[in-house]
Design a protein around this motif. Structure first.
Motif, short mmCIF file in Angstrom:
data_model
loop_
_atom_site.label_atom_id
_atom_site.label_comp_id
_atom_site.label_asym_id
_atom_site.label_seq_id
_atom_site.Cartn_x
_atom_site.Cartn_y
_atom_site.Cartn_z
N THR A 100 0.84 -1.20 0.00
CA THR A 100 0.00 0.00 0.00
C THR A 100 0.87 1.25 0.00
O THR A 100 0.59 2.22 -0.71
CB THR A 100 -0.93 0.01 1.22
OG1 THR A 100 -1.75 -1.17 1.20
CG2 THR A 100 -1.83 1.23 1.22
N TRP A 101 1.93 1.23 0.81
CA TRP A 101 2.84 2.37 0.84
C TRP A 101 3.54 2.57 -0.51
O TRP A 101 3.63 3.70 -1.00
CB TRP A 101 3.89 2.21 1.93
CG TRP A 101 5.00 3.22 1.77
CD1 TRP A 101 6.25 3.00 1.32
CD2 TRP A 101 4.90 4.64 2.00
NE1 TRP A 101 6.96 4.18 1.26
CE2 TRP A 101 6.15 5.19 1.68
CE3 TRP A 101 3.88 5.47 2.46
CZ2 TRP A 101 6.40 6.56 1.79
CZ3 TRP A 101 4.13 6.83 2.57
CH2 TRP A 101 5.38 7.36 2.25
N VAL A 102 4.03 1.49 -1.10
CA VAL A 102 4.73 1.58 -2.38
C VAL A 102 3.87 2.30 -3.42
O VAL A 102 4.34 3.21 -4.12
CB VAL A 102 5.13 0.18 -2.88
CG1 VAL A 102 5.54 0.23 -4.36
CG2 VAL A 102 6.26 -0.39 -2.04
N HIS A 103 2.61 1.91 -3.52
CA HIS A 103 1.74 2.50 -4.53
C HIS A 103 1.34 3.94 -4.17
O HIS A 103 1.24 4.80 -5.05
CB HIS A 103 0.51 1.63 -4.72
CG HIS A 103 0.84 0.28 -5.28
ND1 HIS A 103 1.50 0.11 -6.48
CD2 HIS A 103 0.61 -0.98 -4.82
CE1 HIS A 103 1.66 -1.18 -6.72
NE2 HIS A 103 1.13 -1.86 -5.73
N ARG A 104 1.11 4.20 -2.89
CA ARG A 104 0.76 5.55 -2.46
C ARG A 104 1.92 6.50 -2.72
O ARG A 104 1.73 7.61 -3.26
CB ARG A 104 0.41 5.55 -0.97
CG ARG A 104 0.19 6.94 -0.37
CD ARG A 104 -1.11 7.55 -0.82
NE ARG A 104 -1.21 8.95 -0.42
CZ ARG A 104 -2.35 9.62 -0.33
NH1 ARG A 104 -3.49 9.04 -0.63
NH2 ARG A 104 -2.35 10.89 0.04
N TRP A 105 3.12 6.09 -2.36
CA TRP A 105 4.30 6.92 -2.58
C TRP A 105 4.47 7.21 -4.07
O TRP A 105 4.73 8.35 -4.47
CB TRP A 105 5.54 6.21 -2.04
CG TRP A 105 6.83 6.93 -2.32
CD1 TRP A 105 7.40 7.91 -1.57
CD2 TRP A 105 7.69 6.72 -3.45
NE1 TRP A 105 8.57 8.33 -2.16
CE2 TRP A 105 8.77 7.62 -3.30
CE3 TRP A 105 7.66 5.87 -4.55
CZ2 TRP A 105 9.81 7.69 -4.23
CZ3 TRP A 105 8.69 5.93 -5.48
CH2 TRP A 105 9.75 6.83 -5.31
N THR A 106 4.30 6.20 -4.90
CA THR A 106 4.45 6.38 -6.34
C THR A 106 3.42 7.37 -6.88
O THR A 106 3.75 8.24 -7.69
CB THR A 106 4.30 5.03 -7.06
OG1 THR A 106 5.28 4.11 -6.55
CG2 THR A 106 4.49 5.18 -8.56
N ALA A 107 2.18 7.26 -6.42
CA ALA A 107 1.13 8.16 -6.89
C ALA A 107 1.43 9.60 -6.49
O ALA A 107 1.22 10.53 -7.28
CB ALA A 107 -0.22 7.72 -6.32
N GLU A 108 1.93 9.81 -5.30
CA GLU A 108 2.24 11.16 -4.85
C GLU A 108 3.43 11.74 -5.62
O GLU A 108 3.42 12.91 -6.00
CB GLU A 108 2.52 11.16 -3.35
CG GLU A 108 1.27 10.87 -2.51
CD GLU A 108 1.52 10.97 -1.02
OE1 GLU A 108 2.66 11.29 -0.62
OE2 GLU A 108 0.58 10.72 -0.24
N GLU A 109 4.44 10.92 -5.85
CA GLU A 109 5.61 11.40 -6.58
C GLU A 109 5.26 11.75 -8.02
O GLU A 109 5.85 12.66 -8.61
CB GLU A 109 6.71 10.33 -6.55
CG GLU A 109 7.39 10.16 -5.20
CD GLU A 109 8.32 11.31 -4.85
OE1 GLU A 109 8.66 12.12 -5.75
OE2 GLU A 109 8.71 11.43 -3.68
N ASP A 110 4.31 11.04 -8.60
CA ASP A 110 3.96 11.28 -10.00
C ASP A 110 3.41 12.68 -10.20
O ASP A 110 3.56 13.28 -11.27
CB ASP A 110 2.94 10.23 -10.46
CG ASP A 110 2.82 10.16 -11.97
OD1 ASP A 110 3.83 10.43 -12.66
OD2 ASP A 110 1.73 9.83 -12.47
#
Length: 313
Positions: A100-110
């Motif tokens: 969940t963190w991996v995907h959340r972090w990626t979405a925010e960085e995008d």
């Protein structure tokens, strides 16, 4: 008898509750924001090419050279997000709180690359053709972490996210554009929350396996490089950024390394074996050398600035 180091699988399992707790804290603190709100669309006009607009010209840009260079480096770094996602997803996994963190972090960085590119393109701050060619080159090379262990990777991003936050804020300040400064401050706020997540996670790892964590920290601090190092002409760009005071060795040591190490109580912790103590001694010796190098850099920069001021007078 020394305690057996935990395996990566064991560390992932033991840290899962911490990840879940930090993820909850992050989601409560994070604020929704929308890239389109930070772009002055009314300033935009068509470029030449398909739409037959106006060709880009250096006179179109209102930003100081150092700000332009820093924004380009920031954007190209963010563009490599697919590689970063692959690295952390491979290390942390895609299941449970870790996933969940991996995907959340990626979405925010995008969001960061979205808003940076839109701002630079709409305001004609940089040559869009050169920017796209640089993106293609940089992303074609990709990014691969030089760190083999999970603890090393967490230590790296703890420092890197804070370094990025500082560079973003300082870029906004030197831009001379209130819109750019607001945008960079918004991005920097994300980076700070990311830093807190990773910093707190490694702090928990310190309690689980102090020797292995100390070694990971030393390995990272003594070899640290920003993820944009692979950008074409990075050394020259980094010198421009450092000369302007956007990000330099002094900031790296005083505002990144020392605060994070102090938060982890690196030099006050007990319970280390001989191997852990050896890693800590290596770290202390490296910081001493970095202090000398950073001081020399600042002295030389001030001398160059003084010479330039005298020449311009």
């Amino acid at each position: 008898m020394s305690k057996r180091p935990l395996s990566q699988t064991e560390l992932l399992h033991e840290l899962e509750p911490v990840v879940a707790s930090e993820l909850d804290r992050h989601l409560k603190m994070a604020k929704d924001w929308f890239p389109h709100e930070y772009v002055p669309w009314s300033e935009g006009r068509d470029y030449d090419g398909v739409l037959g607009g106006d060709a880009w010209s250096p006179e179109d840009s209102k930003l100081p050279e150092a700000a332009k260079v820093s924004l380009i480096v920031n954007l190209l770094t963010e563009d490599n997000l697919p590689s970063y996602h692959y690295e952390i997803a491979t290390t942390f996994g895609r299941d449970g709180a870790w996933g969940t963190w991996v995907h959340r972090w990626t979405a925010e960085e995008d969001r960061h690359s979205m808003v940076l590119r839109d701002y630079l393109t709409v305001t004609r701050a940089v040559d869009p053709v050169a920017l796209e060619r640089a993106r293609m080159t940089h992303m074609s090379n990709g990014f691969a972490t030089p760190y083999a262990t999970m603890l090393q990777q967490i230590a790296y991003v703890s420092f890197q996210e804070l370094a990025t936050r500082i560079a973003h804020r300082n870029t906004g300040r030197v831009a001379g554009d209130p819109i750019c400064e607001q945008m960079m401050a918004r991005i920097a706020a994300d980076e700070n929350l990311h830093m807190l997540f990773y910093r707190n996670l490694l702090g928990a790892a310190f309690d689980l396996d102090p020797d292995q964590t100390m070694r990971a920290i030393t390995d990272v601090v003594t070899t640290f490089q920003m993820p944009g190092t692979g950008i074409e002409g990075f050394s020259r760009k980094a010198m421009i950024i450092a000369h302007e005071g956007i990000y330099d060795l002094r900031l790296h040591l005083d505002d990144v390394l020392r605060p994070v190490l102090r938060q982890w109580s690196v030099f006050d912790r007990g319970g280390l074996s001989a191997e852990g103590e050896k890693a800590r001694e290596e770290l202390a010796a490296f910081l001493d050398k970095l202090e000398v190098t950073a001081s020399r850099f600042v002295e030389r920069r001030e001398a160059r600035r003084a010479a330039q001021a005298a020449k311009s007078a």
